[in-house]
Design a protein around this motif. Structure first.
Motif, PDB file in Angstrom:
ATOM      1  N   VAL A  43       0.844  -1.210   0.000  1.00 55.06           N
ATOM      2  CA  VAL A  43       0.000   0.000   0.000  1.00 55.06           C
ATOM      3  C   VAL A  43       0.869   1.247   0.000  1.00 55.06           C
ATOM      4  O   VAL A  43       0.594   2.226  -0.719  1.00 55.06           O
ATOM      5  CB  VAL A  43      -0.935  -0.023   1.219  1.00 55.06           C
ATOM      6  N   ALA A 267      -9.170   1.381  -6.847  1.00 58.44           N
ATOM      7  CA  ALA A 267      -9.369   0.663  -5.582  1.00 58.44           C
ATOM      8  C   ALA A 267     -10.008   1.525  -4.505  1.00 58.44           C
ATOM      9  O   ALA A 267     -10.508   0.978  -3.504  1.00 58.44           O
ATOM     10  CB  ALA A 267      -8.024   0.137  -5.071  1.00 58.44           C
ATOM     11  N   LEU A 271     -12.495   0.366  -1.230  1.00 60.95           N
ATOM     12  CA  LEU A 271     -11.769   0.480   0.034  1.00 60.95           C
ATOM     13  C   LEU A 271     -12.575   1.298   1.037  1.00 60.95           C
ATOM     14  O   LEU A 271     -12.638   0.955   2.230  1.00 60.95           O
ATOM     15  CB  LEU A 271     -10.400   1.118  -0.209  1.00 60.95           C
ATOM     16  N   GLN A 278     -16.553  -2.751   7.698  1.00 62.97           N
ATOM     17  CA  GLN A 278     -15.736  -3.873   8.136  1.00 62.97           C
ATOM     18  C   GLN A 278     -16.106  -4.366   9.526  1.00 62.97           C
ATOM     19  O   GLN A 278     -15.922  -5.540   9.842  1.00 62.97           O
ATOM     20  CB  GLN A 278     -14.243  -3.479   8.083  1.00 62.97           C
TER      21      GLN A 278
END
Length: 291
Positions: A43, A267, A271, A278
């Motif tokens: 990353v 992305a 993300l 999450q």
């Protein structure tokens, strides 16, 4: 006359309560830090290279950009046609998720409340859909979509993803619903509700954790899938982000800053969705495991 032994400091034995467990904890923390660095390094490299011009990349590719440049992002946005590609991916992903949530939750509710006989047999069939790789049916599915005239269309992709991911979605919902107490739904049925009303008003609001899990796992799969859009949408104006980025990388393979900027833009949406949802992933799996 017996005398008590004199009190004094008691020497600790190494072991329980001593220093050895602390050493193990420190070693475990160091290992976890090393694992985190390994996972975060790609990353870091992705973002760093996306914010450098070709001269900085040639001089020191992995150092911090000095100064950082954001021109790569604008150039990548226009050159890769990421705007239409993001719109196409969003439409396909959102439509597929809506169908998966509606069909998966209602189907799992029926299977969870009828865990014997025919209901159990249908549940086993859904589990077989998880075990068998979908690549085995790529040719028949392609011919079916072609016969329906859905090649190069949104509905062809939504139809494909809904069918492929429905067994996994039903599996997640079924495990979670079995862990829920049945008293609420039964009370609603006694009060005069039918099964549809009991599900929509009572049961489905309780499925929020597993619904978040279903959304994020299926969204990541649909958004990042490359082979299926290349096969079903290649050459049309409905190409998704992975296909657009693939063509863009092949065209600008020598300009690493531009390529990595395009990858960051591709992305970033999924993300953001993952960061927002999450926490539901762990809750959903934990609730399903209890059942």
């Amino acid at each position: 006359m017996s005398t008590a032994p004199p009190r004094g400091p008691v020497a600790r034995r190494p072991g329980r309560g001593g220093r050895r467990p602390r050493y193990g904890r420190y070693v475990l923390e160091l290992v976890m830090i090393a694992v985190a660095v390994v996972f975060l390094f790609p990353v870091y490299a992705l973002i760093t290279l996306a914010m450098k011009d070709p001269r900085q990349i040639a001089d020191s590719p992995l150092s911090l950009p000095s100064p950082p440049t954001f021109a790569n992002f604008g150039h990548a946005w226009s050159s890769a046609s990421l705007g239409p590609a993001l719109l196409n991916s969003t439409i396909i992903t959102v439509a597929s998720l809506l169908l998966l949530v509606v069909l998966g939750s209602t189907g799992a509710y029926c299977l969870a409340r009828r865990a014997r006989g025919l209901g159990y047999g249908v549940y086993i069939l859904f589990l077989l859909g998880i075990v068998l790789p979908f690549q085995l049916g790529m040719i028949p599915l392609y011919e079916l979509v072609d016969d329906l005239g859905w090649l190069g269309t949104y509905q062809g992709m939504v139809f494909f993803y809904t069918g492929i991911q429905l067994p996994f979605t039903v599996f997640l919902y079924t495990g979670f619903i079995r862990a829920l107490p049945q008293d609420y739904a039964q009370a609603a049925l006694i009060d005069g509700c039918n099964h549809r009303q009991a599900f929509t008003r009572i049961v489905f609001p309780l499925l929020r954790p597993i619904t978040g899990t279903v959304i994020i796992l299926n969204a990541v799969f649909v958004w990042n899938d490359f082979f299926t859009p290349l096969l079903y949408l290649g050459g049309s104006d409905k190409e998704t982000v992975p296909v657009g980025v693939f063509a863009f990388v092949g065209q600008y393979v020598s300009d690493y800053g531009l390529v990595f900027a395009g990858l960051v833009l591709a992305a970033l949406p999924i993300l953001v969705v993952f960061v927002l949802l999450q926490r539901y992933v762990i809750k959903g799996f934990a609730g399903g495991l209890k059942g």
